[in-house]
Design a protein around this motif. Structure first.
Motif, PDB file in Angstrom:
ATOM      1  N   LYS A  34      -3.516 -15.848  60.668  1.00  0.00           N
ATOM      2  CA  LYS A  34      -3.406 -16.618  61.894  1.00  0.00           C
ATOM      3  C   LYS A  34      -2.553 -17.863  61.708  1.00  0.00           C
ATOM      4  O   LYS A  34      -1.928 -18.341  62.644  1.00  0.00           O
ATOM      5  N   ASP A  35      -2.534 -18.413  60.468  1.00  0.00           N
ATOM      6  CA  ASP A  35      -1.824 -19.665  60.225  1.00  0.00           C
ATOM      7  C   ASP A  35      -1.441 -19.754  58.758  1.00  0.00           C
ATOM      8  O   ASP A  35      -2.127 -19.178  57.903  1.00  0.00           O
ATOM      9  N   ILE A  36      -0.369 -20.482  58.472  1.00  0.00           N
ATOM     10  CA  ILE A  36       0.076 -20.745  57.101  1.00  0.00           C
ATOM     11  C   ILE A  36       0.272 -22.240  56.975  1.00  0.00           C
ATOM     12  O   ILE A  36       0.828 -22.881  57.872  1.00  0.00           O
ATOM     13  N   ALA A  37      -0.175 -22.801  55.856  1.00  0.00           N
ATOM     14  CA  ALA A  37      -0.019 -24.238  55.628  1.00  0.00           C
ATOM     15  C   ALA A  37       0.467 -24.483  54.207  1.00  0.00           C
ATOM     16  O   ALA A  37       0.132 -23.734  53.286  1.00  0.00           O
ATOM     17  N   VAL A  38       1.258 -25.534  54.048  1.00  0.00           N
ATOM     18  CA  VAL A  38       1.742 -25.939  52.734  1.00  0.00           C
ATOM     19  C   VAL A  38       0.797 -26.991  52.192  1.00  0.00           C
ATOM     20  O   VAL A  38       0.472 -27.960  52.882  1.00  0.00           O
ATOM     21  N   THR A  39       0.336 -26.797  50.957  1.00  0.00           N
ATOM     22  CA  THR A  39      -0.527 -27.763  50.284  1.00  0.00           C
ATOM     23  C   THR A  39       0.336 -28.554  49.320  1.00  0.00           C
ATOM     24  O   THR A  39       0.967 -27.968  48.440  1.00  0.00           O
ATOM     25  N   THR A  40       0.379 -29.863  49.478  1.00  0.00           N
ATOM     26  CA  THR A  40       1.259 -30.682  48.648  1.00  0.00           C
ATOM     27  C   THR A  40       0.532 -31.820  47.939  1.00  0.00           C
ATOM     28  O   THR A  40       1.156 -32.784  47.533  1.00  0.00           O
ATOM     29  N   SER A  41      -0.773 -31.710  47.796  1.00  0.00           N
ATOM     30  CA  SER A  41      -1.503 -32.784  47.116  1.00  0.00           C
ATOM     31  C   SER A  41      -1.136 -32.788  45.637  1.00  0.00           C
ATOM     32  O   SER A  41      -0.632 -31.805  45.097  1.00  0.00           O
ATOM     33  N   ALA A  42      -1.394 -33.895  44.976  1.00  0.00           N
ATOM     34  CA  ALA A  42      -1.083 -34.003  43.550  1.00  0.00           C
ATOM     35  C   ALA A  42      -1.876 -32.987  42.729  1.00  0.00           C
ATOM     36  O   ALA A  42      -1.402 -32.473  41.726  1.00  0.00           O
ATOM     37  N   ALA A  43      -3.083 -32.658  43.174  1.00  0.00           N
ATOM     38  CA  ALA A  43      -3.945 -31.731  42.433  1.00  0.00           C
ATOM     39  C   ALA A  43      -3.561 -30.271  42.669  1.00  0.00           C
ATOM     40  O   ALA A  43      -3.708 -29.437  41.783  1.00  0.00           O
ATOM     41  N   GLU A  44      -3.086 -29.964  43.881  1.00  0.00           N
ATOM     42  CA  GLU A  44      -2.770 -28.573  44.229  1.00  0.00           C
ATOM     43  C   GLU A  44      -1.477 -28.505  45.021  1.00  0.00           C
ATOM     44  O   GLU A  44      -1.249 -29.320  45.908  1.00  0.00           O
ATOM     45  N   GLN A  45      -0.659 -27.512  44.677  1.00  0.00           N
ATOM     46  CA  GLN A  45       0.565 -27.273  45.432  1.00  0.00           C
ATOM     47  C   GLN A  45       0.700 -25.787  45.670  1.00  0.00           C
ATOM     48  O   GLN A  45       0.419 -24.993  44.782  1.00  0.00           O
ATOM     49  N   GLY A  46       1.130 -25.406  46.853  1.00  0.00           N
ATOM     50  CA  GLY A  46       1.301 -23.996  47.186  1.00  0.00           C
ATOM     51  C   GLY A  46       1.040 -23.766  48.656  1.00  0.00           C
ATOM     52  O   GLY A  46       1.150 -24.678  49.464  1.00  0.00           O
ATOM     53  N   LEU A  47       0.692 -22.542  48.981  1.00  0.00           N
ATOM     54  CA  LEU A  47       0.424 -22.171  50.370  1.00  0.00           C
ATOM     55  C   LEU A  47      -1.030 -21.792  50.556  1.00  0.00           C
ATOM     56  O   LEU A  47      -1.667 -21.263  49.639  1.00  0.00           O
ATOM     57  N   THR A  48      -1.535 -22.048  51.743  1.00  0.00           N
ATOM     58  CA  THR A  48      -2.829 -21.507  52.140  1.00  0.00           C
ATOM     59  C   THR A  48      -2.617 -20.744  53.442  1.00  0.00           C
ATOM     60  O   THR A  48      -1.746 -21.097  54.241  1.00  0.00           O
ATOM     61  N   VAL A  49      -3.378 -19.686  53.620  1.00  0.00           N
ATOM     62  CA  VAL A  49      -3.317 -18.921  54.860  1.00  0.00           C
ATOM     63  C   VAL A  49      -4.708 -18.880  55.475  1.00  0.00           C
ATOM     64  O   VAL A  49      -5.708 -18.872  54.767  1.00  0.00           O
ATOM     65  N   THR A  50      -4.743 -18.887  56.785  1.00  0.00           N
ATOM     66  CA  THR A  50      -5.998 -18.685  57.500  1.00  0.00           C
ATOM     67  C   THR A  50      -6.010 -17.240  57.946  1.00  0.00           C
ATOM     68  O   THR A  50      -5.074 -16.785  58.622  1.00  0.00           O
ATOM     69  N   ALA A  51      -7.039 -16.503  57.531  1.00  0.00           N
ATOM     70  CA  ALA A  51      -7.160 -15.085  57.880  1.00  0.00           C
ATOM     71  C   ALA A  51      -8.330 -14.886  58.837  1.00  0.00           C
ATOM     72  O   ALA A  51      -9.402 -15.475  58.650  1.00  0.00           O
ATOM     73  N   LEU A  52      -8.111 -14.058  59.850  1.00  0.00           N
ATOM     74  CA  LEU A  52      -9.150 -13.675  60.803  1.00  0.00           C
ATOM     75  C   LEU A  52      -9.624 -12.288  60.413  1.00  0.00           C
ATOM     76  O   LEU A  52      -8.829 -11.356  60.300  1.00  0.00           O
ATOM     77  N   TRP A  53     -10.937 -12.143  60.181  1.00  0.00           N
ATOM     78  CA  TRP A  53     -11.522 -10.871  59.748  1.00  0.00           C
ATOM     79  C   TRP A  53     -12.102 -10.124  60.940  1.00  0.00           C
ATOM     80  O   TRP A  53     -12.360 -10.714  61.995  1.00  0.00           O
ATOM     81  N   PRO A  54     -12.354  -8.822  60.808  1.00  0.00           N
ATOM     82  CA  PRO A  54     -12.892  -8.023  61.919  1.00  0.00           C
ATOM     83  C   PRO A  54     -14.188  -8.584  62.515  1.00  0.00           C
ATOM     84  O   PRO A  54     -14.482  -8.355  63.688  1.00  0.00           O
TER      85      PRO A  54
END
Length: 100
Positions: A34-54
């Protein structure tokens, strides 16, 4: 050119670092991004996705954040346009990469 991959609408299932029990509805369940976000904190970097389940429930998952992949794309969708000539050149015959 048009990018294809994990964009809103892509279908996902449990990935190699899944550690959420049956939050997705159980083994074999397929969710929709449903959504994609970029994580840019000093502790974590990368992408997160929001998934909608059945079940109608949705949760955020890592997609490269901290080197973890909680969900895997099983059906890619069309994303945005890009211009290949605008991408960086990482390896050329003048600048080869050697693995040790």
């Amino acid at each position: 050119l048009t990018a294809r991959g994990v964009f809103p609408g892509a279908k996902v299932c449990r990935g190699p670092h899944w550690d959420y029990g049956d939050q997705d509805g159980g083994t074999g369940s397929v969710g929709v991004v449903k959504d994609i976000a970029v994580t840019t904190s000093a502790a974590e970097q990368g992408l997160t996705v929001t998934a909608l389940w059945p079940s109608g429930r949705q949760f955020k998952y890592r997609l490269g954040t901290s080197g973890k992949v909680d969900v895997t794309c099983i059906e890619a969708v069309t994303g945005s346009l890009y211009f290949p000539e605008h991408l960086p050149v990482l390896v050329t015959s003048k600048n080869p990469v050697t693995l040790s």
